[in-house]
Design a protein around this motif. Structure first.
Motif, short mmCIF file in Angstrom:
data_model
loop_
_atom_site.label_atom_id
_atom_site.label_comp_id
_atom_site.label_asym_id
_atom_site.label_seq_id
_atom_site.Cartn_x
_atom_site.Cartn_y
_atom_site.Cartn_z
N HIS A 247 -0.16 10.29 -1.53
CA HIS A 247 -0.10 9.46 -0.32
C HIS A 247 0.44 7.74 -1.12
O HIS A 247 0.25 7.25 -2.22
N PHE A 248 1.59 8.15 0.13
CA PHE A 248 2.71 6.67 -0.02
C PHE A 248 2.07 5.59 0.98
O PHE A 248 1.84 6.16 1.52
N SER B 230 0.31 10.88 8.04
CA SER B 230 1.01 9.44 8.71
C SER B 230 0.37 8.99 9.11
O SER B 230 -0.44 8.97 10.17
N THR B 231 0.81 7.35 8.79
CA THR B 231 0.32 6.14 9.26
C THR B 231 1.93 5.12 9.63
O THR B 231 2.48 5.74 9.10
N ASP B 232 1.38 3.95 10.51
CA ASP B 232 2.40 3.57 10.24
C ASP B 232 2.78 2.93 8.81
O ASP B 232 4.43 2.55 8.88
N SER B 233 1.91 2.26 7.70
CA SER B 233 2.23 2.32 7.03
C SER B 233 1.67 3.05 5.57
O SER B 233 1.74 2.62 4.49
N THR B 234 1.52 4.52 6.31
CA THR B 234 1.68 5.31 4.70
C THR B 234 2.18 6.46 5.53
O THR B 234 2.15 7.21 6.53
N LEU B 235 2.20 7.58 4.24
CA LEU B 235 2.80 8.39 3.80
C LEU B 235 1.94 9.61 3.28
O LEU B 235 1.74 9.46 2.55
N THR B 236 1.45 10.71 3.85
CA THR B 236 0.60 12.03 2.98
C THR B 236 2.17 13.09 2.70
O THR B 236 1.88 13.94 3.57
N LYS C 98 1.85 0.73 -8.13
CA LYS C 98 1.42 1.20 -8.33
C LYS C 98 1.65 2.37 -8.57
O LYS C 98 1.07 3.21 -7.33
N THR C 99 0.90 3.28 -9.46
CA THR C 99 1.45 4.97 -9.27
C THR C 99 0.35 5.01 -10.30
O THR C 99 0.03 4.98 -11.62
N ASP C 100 -0.05 7.10 -10.33
CA ASP C 100 -0.73 8.00 -11.36
C ASP C 100 -0.31 8.87 -11.31
O ASP C 100 -0.44 10.15 -11.77
N SER D 236 2.94 2.45 -3.25
CA SER D 236 1.09 2.47 -4.31
C SER D 236 1.67 4.17 -3.85
O SER D 236 1.95 4.82 -3.29
N VAL D 237 2.30 4.98 -5.19
CA VAL D 237 1.44 6.81 -5.20
C VAL D 237 0.76 6.79 -5.54
O VAL D 237 1.07 6.51 -7.18
N LYS D 238 -0.50 7.93 -4.93
CA LYS D 238 -0.83 8.04 -5.55
C LYS D 238 -1.24 9.51 -5.23
O LYS D 238 -1.07 9.97 -3.98
#
Length: 210
Positions: A176-177, A149-155, A123-125, A186-188
């Protein structure tokens, strides 16, 4: 008479020199970051020939995080006050590389390249169903920088050229990934992070904007 005239002219010249020096000393220097003037309540000062500027204004102009530790009297710019063992450098690098591949595929209108790095329920916007058809008012990405970042996200901080019929500006915002199964879920856009600049300088000779 001639002697008096010469003395008068010399005195006037000295007055002009000292007046110019006094004027220069009282005018606060401007701060230009990435080609844009930074406004700050604390004005820069020239002291003994050295220009002093507020570090917060410079940091915010660069969109860098800044923290003050009053106990240790330390300013942290894009640094971790609680630095210790790295959380997971392997996960960070893998996620960053996936994000960068997605960003470049998106920027180059490479639809298959986008699909190669996302999950089936992605999903993405950032783009709509018409992607990659059409280029009207699409931005060209000129810079990207991970900021959290976290282990499952990246900004990622994104700098884009934005074109339209009657304007040419630069847009800065954060994306935000979220990652899972070795791909991007997702990328938002991060709410309230978008801002528009008249110009943006990556380095001397690489200028974007109006």
């Amino acid at each position: 008479m001639n002697k008096l005239l010469k003395i008068g002219i010399s005195g006037l010249a000295l007055t002009l020199v000292f007046s110019a020096g006094a004027f220069a000393a009282t005018v606060a220097p401007k701060i230009i970051v990435n080609g844009n003037q930074v406004k700050t309540q604390t004005l820069p000062k020239i002291i003994n020939g050295t220009v002093y500027v507020p570090i917060r204004a410079i940091s915010e102009g660069l969109d860098a995080s800044i923290q003050w530790d009053n106990t240790s009297k330390t300013v942290y710019v894009d640094s971790d006050p609680n630095f210790g063992m790295e959380r997971s450098s392997v996960a960070y690098v893998a996620n960053r590389n996936l994000a960068y591949r997605w960003i470049m595929a998106y920027d180059e209108r490479d639809y298959q390249g986008v699909l190669d790095v996302v999950t089936p329920d992605f999903k993405t916007d950032i783009y709509n169903e018409s992607f990659p058809a059409g280029t009207y008012n699409m931005g060209t990405i000129v810079e990207m920088k991970p900021v959290a970042s976290t282990d499952s996200t990246l900004t990622v901080r994104i700098v884009q050229r934005v074109t339209a019929e009657d304007e040419y500006k630069v847009k800065v915002e954060r994306w935000h990934f979220v990652f899972g199964q070795g791909k991007i879920k997702s990328v938002k856009r991060v709410p309230d992070t978008a801002k528009y600049l008249d110009r943006y300088t990556l380095f001397p000779g690489a200028n974007f904007g109006i």
